[in-house]
Design an enzyme around this catalytic site. Structure first.
Site, PDB file in Angstrom:
ATOM      1  N   CYS A  71     -10.632  -2.353 -10.019  1.00  0.00           N
ATOM      2  CA  CYS A  71      -9.984  -1.202  -9.366  1.00  0.00           C
ATOM      3  C   CYS A  71      -8.599  -1.548  -8.817  1.00  0.00           C
ATOM      4  O   CYS A  71      -8.007  -0.757  -8.093  1.00  0.00           O
ATOM      5  CB  CYS A  71     -10.879  -0.656  -8.254  1.00  0.00           C
ATOM      6  SG  CYS A  71     -11.326  -1.873  -7.025  1.00  0.00           S
TER       7      CYS A  71
ATOM      8  N   HIS B 102       0.799  -1.224   0.000  1.00  0.00           N
ATOM      9  CA  HIS B 102       0.000   0.000   0.000  1.00  0.00           C
ATOM     10  C   HIS B 102       0.828   1.269   0.000  1.00  0.00           C
ATOM     11  O   HIS B 102       0.375   2.304  -0.478  1.00  0.00           O
ATOM     12  CB  HIS B 102      -1.024  -0.044   1.122  1.00  0.00           C
ATOM     13  CG  HIS B 102      -2.145  -0.948   0.731  1.00  0.00           C
ATOM     14  ND1 HIS B 102      -2.051  -2.303   0.872  1.00  0.00           N
ATOM     15  CD2 HIS B 102      -3.303  -0.691   0.099  1.00  0.00           C
ATOM     16  CE1 HIS B 102      -3.139  -2.844   0.361  1.00  0.00           C
ATOM     17  NE2 HIS B 102      -3.913  -1.899  -0.097  1.00  0.00           N
TER      18      HIS B 102
ATOM     19  N   ASP C 166      -5.133  -7.959  -4.651  1.00  0.00           N
ATOM     20  CA  ASP C 166      -5.230  -9.087  -3.721  1.00  0.00           C
ATOM     21  C   ASP C 166      -5.554 -10.382  -4.451  1.00  0.00           C
ATOM     22  O   ASP C 166      -5.117 -11.453  -4.044  1.00  0.00           O
ATOM     23  CB  ASP C 166      -6.276  -8.801  -2.638  1.00  0.00           C
ATOM     24  CG  ASP C 166      -5.681  -7.940  -1.535  1.00  0.00           C
ATOM     25  OD1 ASP C 166      -4.579  -8.278  -1.065  1.00  0.00           O
ATOM     26  OD2 ASP C 166      -6.290  -6.929  -1.162  1.00  0.00           O
TER      27      ASP C 166
ATOM     28  N   ARG D 104       2.149  -9.454  -1.554  1.00  0.00           N
ATOM     29  CA  ARG D 104       2.264  -8.327  -2.482  1.00  0.00           C
ATOM     30  C   ARG D 104       3.241  -7.248  -2.029  1.00  0.00           C
ATOM     31  O   ARG D 104       3.663  -6.413  -2.823  1.00  0.00           O
ATOM     32  CB  ARG D 104       0.872  -7.710  -2.733  1.00  0.00           C
ATOM     33  CG  ARG D 104       0.212  -7.214  -1.481  1.00  0.00           C
ATOM     34  CD  ARG D 104      -1.255  -6.907  -1.693  1.00  0.00           C
ATOM     35  NE  ARG D 104      -1.478  -5.525  -2.066  1.00  0.00           N
ATOM     36  CZ  ARG D 104      -2.671  -4.944  -2.112  1.00  0.00           C
ATOM     37  NH1 ARG D 104      -3.759  -5.648  -1.820  1.00  0.00           N
ATOM     38  NH2 ARG D 104      -2.804  -3.704  -2.437  1.00  0.00           N
TER      39      ARG D 104
ATOM     40  N   GLU E 292     -11.711 -10.232  -4.632  1.00  0.00           N
ATOM     41  CA  GLU E 292     -10.246 -10.179  -4.514  1.00  0.00           C
ATOM     42  C   GLU E 292      -9.684 -11.425  -3.831  1.00  0.00           C
ATOM     43  O   GLU E 292      -8.489 -11.524  -3.586  1.00  0.00           O
ATOM     44  CB  GLU E 292      -9.814  -8.910  -3.791  1.00  0.00           C
ATOM     45  CG  GLU E 292     -10.503  -8.662  -2.463  1.00  0.00           C
ATOM     46  CD  GLU E 292     -10.131  -7.310  -1.846  1.00  0.00           C
ATOM     47  OE1 GLU E 292      -9.169  -6.673  -2.301  1.00  0.00           O
ATOM     48  OE2 GLU E 292     -10.799  -6.917  -0.873  1.00  0.00           O
TER      49      GLU E 292
HETATM   50  C1  PEP Z   1      -7.076  -4.771  -4.669  1.00  0.00           C
HETATM   51  O1  PEP Z   1      -6.803  -5.640  -3.847  1.00  0.00           O
HETATM   52  O2  PEP Z   1      -6.890  -4.894  -5.901  1.00  0.00           O
HETATM   53  C2  PEP Z   1      -7.642  -3.492  -4.230  1.00  0.00           C
HETATM   54  C3  PEP Z   1      -8.090  -2.595  -5.092  1.00  0.00           C
HETATM   55  O3  PEP Z   1      -7.655  -3.247  -2.902  1.00  0.00           O
HETATM   56  P1  PEP Z   1      -6.344  -2.861  -2.052  1.00  0.00           P
HETATM   57  O4  PEP Z   1      -5.234  -2.625  -3.033  1.00  0.00           O
HETATM   58  O5  PEP Z   1      -6.703  -1.645  -1.281  1.00  0.00           O
HETATM   59  O6  PEP Z   1      -6.143  -4.049  -1.192  1.00  0.00           O
HETATM   60 MG    MG Z   2      -7.549  -5.489  -1.814  1.00  0.00          MG
END
Ligand code: PEP
Ligand code: MG
Length: 592
Positions: free
Chosen positions: A514, A199, A467, A477, A443
């Protein structure tokens, strides 16, 4: 810099772009430490807090030691130093015993106890007027400050003093750290730890900060004030560049700025394929301050508001009113454009200091009490958020998105919470004209495979490819050690995306994507071909993706996706992706 000549490090490319600036090195020292009295009844708890922070610090040191092993030079020295730090944090060490004693005898908080002990040890060493011992005093400071940082859960702004145009060089940049960065102050980032999909990386991209992570040896060689170039695209850091290198990068930077300017002209043109199919382009927001940038970049709405920022860099939990207030301001700025608010996705690598004991410790956080699992276990947390979202839904088009859904029953449980929250608000005199649509993040592979069943209990889907990739491939990740195995174009991930999109179409519910590939223009045609017509991404990516959509026909996108889905090897897929739609062999028209 320790050496005068140009030096290049190669790490993981985390956020593209070029930054040229002066190094602002974040060492472990210099952390402001509060001091307060601990009631007798809380002393044992305080000792436990210290013990937990020590374990965490030891873990970090051993991780750093592993990284140091790959250093081309000085590996042994760095490793010895880290071993010495670990020794200073051993249960029998002067630092730890002294701090425990201060907590018991003086009833002060753990971080203040550690700091006092560091000062006492340093004073002792320094009084001996010996160069070797003076260096050991600095080591005790470093090891202790690292411990303090863990005790404080970094609830302070380490960048506050960074001069404009700084390149932040740190051991690790947490999502909470990244959320505090101001792109007007910080030009780019480089860190020893971290992967491209964590993140902190996502926030760096959202803020448009070029970044490279996973570079061993950085902190040992770069000093504050050094000239540093970050090449986010190649994943390189260059310190003490020669005049020739500097001039090449300055030219590249100017070229990139000209291209960005051109892309900006696309802001108001529609996102329509060359054969006339409309695509919805929305923005992901990590922080409310990005709202203007999203609108400016031409987003037709916010497809994902990550609400973790509400819980970061604060010691307590935000209540419903506070959350409502933040959301209300975003809705007002959007002026009728839709907003999808995701409920809290804390846990995993997204540590929120405010959650403290609520989230609990997990030996495997990515598989632990994360996201909606935490919300359903801590209904007060979830209900306060739902209350704020329902209230704001009366002010504009708002949807509720639930992260980490893995089953139909979980989704039903969340809907029950939404209904109970509506009743509670109603009793308080808040009247809503209807409930906002409730959707699931897809996800987790289980959710993708159960998409047909989930579609019956969801009003919409949002595919979280970040995810989905992590859990399908079993790749952390945020871990730089396995970053090269993280592949959202792996055939298994693509099949799950395709199946989810098809399930949504069958059930006639909207589906968007997304995750980070939504903003990767190399993936645009493929994703359209897999059935996606709604994309949500970092605001800075919108124009490039729009350009791609306008240059591609939906018919070609479908053929391109078919060609890719016919392959089962990652290398073959990569080769096709490289060639793009233009490089694809089209089926020959049959003669009449
Ligand atoms: C994802 O997992 O692709 C997502 C959009 O959520 P985050 O990256 O906030 O876990
Ligand atoms: Mg996610």
């Amino acid at each position: 810099m320790k050496s005068e000549s140009e030096k290049i490090w190669r790490g993981i490319s985390v956020s593209p772009g070029i930054a040229i600036g002066t190094a602002f090195v974040i060492g472990a020292a210099g952390v402001p430490v509060p001091e307060y009295e601990v009631p007798v009844s809380q002393v044992e708890k305080e000792l436990k807090r210290l013990a937990t922070a020590i374990i965490k610090t030891q873990r970090q040191l051993s991780l750093l030691k592993q990284k140091a092993a790959s250093l081309p030079t000085g590996a042994e020295d760095v490793s010895l130093l880290l071993e010495a730090y670990a020794g200073m944090l051993a249960p029998t060490s002067r630092l730890v015993k002294g701090a425990e004693e201060a907590i018991r005898a003086n009833r002060i908080n753990a971080e203040a106890a550690v700091q006092k002990q560091i000062a006492a040890i340093k004073a002792g060493f320094e009084a001996m007027m010996d160069e070797y011992l003076a260096a050991r005093a600095a080591d005790v400071s470093d090891a202790g400050a690292r411990l303090i940082r863990n005790l404080l859960q970094q609830n302070y702004n380490p960048f506050a003093e960074a001069p404009e145009g700084s390149i932040v060089i740190a051991e690790e940049i947490t999502p909470a750290d990244a959320a505090l960065m101001d792109p007007l102050q910080v030009a780019g980032l480089a860190a020893v730890l971290g992967g491209a999909e964590g993140h902190a990386a996502i926030i760096a991209r959202a803020l448009g900060l070029p970044a490279v992570f996973g570079i061993a040896g950085l902190l040992q060689e770069i000093e504050a004030g050094d000239t540093v170039i970050i090449d986010g695209r190649k994943g390189e850091i260059i310190a003490a560049p020669t005049p020739a290198t500097l001039s090449t990068y300055k030219q590249e930077l100017a070229k990139k700025q000209r291209e960005d300017k051109k892309l900006k002209l696309l802001k108001d043109v529609p996102a329509v394929t060359s054969d006339g199919m409309a695509v919805i382009l929305q923005a992901n927001l990590e922080l409310p301050r990005e709202t203007e940038a999203a609108i400016d970049a031409g987003a037709s709405g916010i497809g994902l508001l990550r609400t973790e920022f509400l819980f970061m860099n604060r010691p307590d939990l935000p209540n419903e009113d506070e959350q409502f207030d933040v959301l209300r301001k975003i809705v007002a700025k959007l002026d009728g454009k839709p907003l999808t608010v995701r409920t809290l996705d804390a846990g995993g690598e997204k540590l929120a200091a405010a959650l403290g004991d609520v989230a609990g410790e997990s030996s495997n956080p990515a598989l632990g009490l994360r996201a909606i699992r935490l919300g359903l276990k801590q209904p007060k947390l979830l209900d306060a958020q739902l209350g704020a979202i329902l209230r704001v839904s009366a002010l504009g088009p708002v949807r509720i998105l639930v992260p980490m859904i893995s089953s139909v029953s979980q989704m039903k449980e969340v809907r029950e919470h939404v209904m109970q929250t509506e009743k509670r608000l109603h009793r308080k005199g808040v009247k809503l004209s209807g409930l906002p649509p409730l959707g699931a993040m897809i996800e987790i592979p289980a959710a993708a495979l159960a998409a047909d069943a989930l579609a019956k209990v969801c009003d919409f889907f949002a595919i979280g490819s970040n995810d989905l990739t992590q859990y399908t491939l079993a790749i952390d990740r945020g871990d730089e050690h396995v970053a090269e195995l993280y592949d959202p174009f792996h055939p298994a991930v693509l099949r799950l995306i395709q199946f989810t999109a098809a399930a949504a179409w069958r059930a006639n519910i909207p589906v968007s994507i997304c995750g980070e590939i939504a903003g990767d223009r190399r993936a645009t045609a493929l994703l359209m071909g897999l059935g996606l017509r709604e994309f949500s991404m970092a605001p800075l990516r919108l124009s490039a993706v729009k350009q791609e959509i306008r240059q591609t026909s939906m018919a070609d996108a479908v053929l391109f996706a078919e060609a890719i889905m016919a392959k089962s090897g990652e290398a073959e897929i990569r080769a096709l992706m490289q060639g793009g739609v233009a490089g694809m062999e089209k089926p020959k028209k049959t003669e009449k």
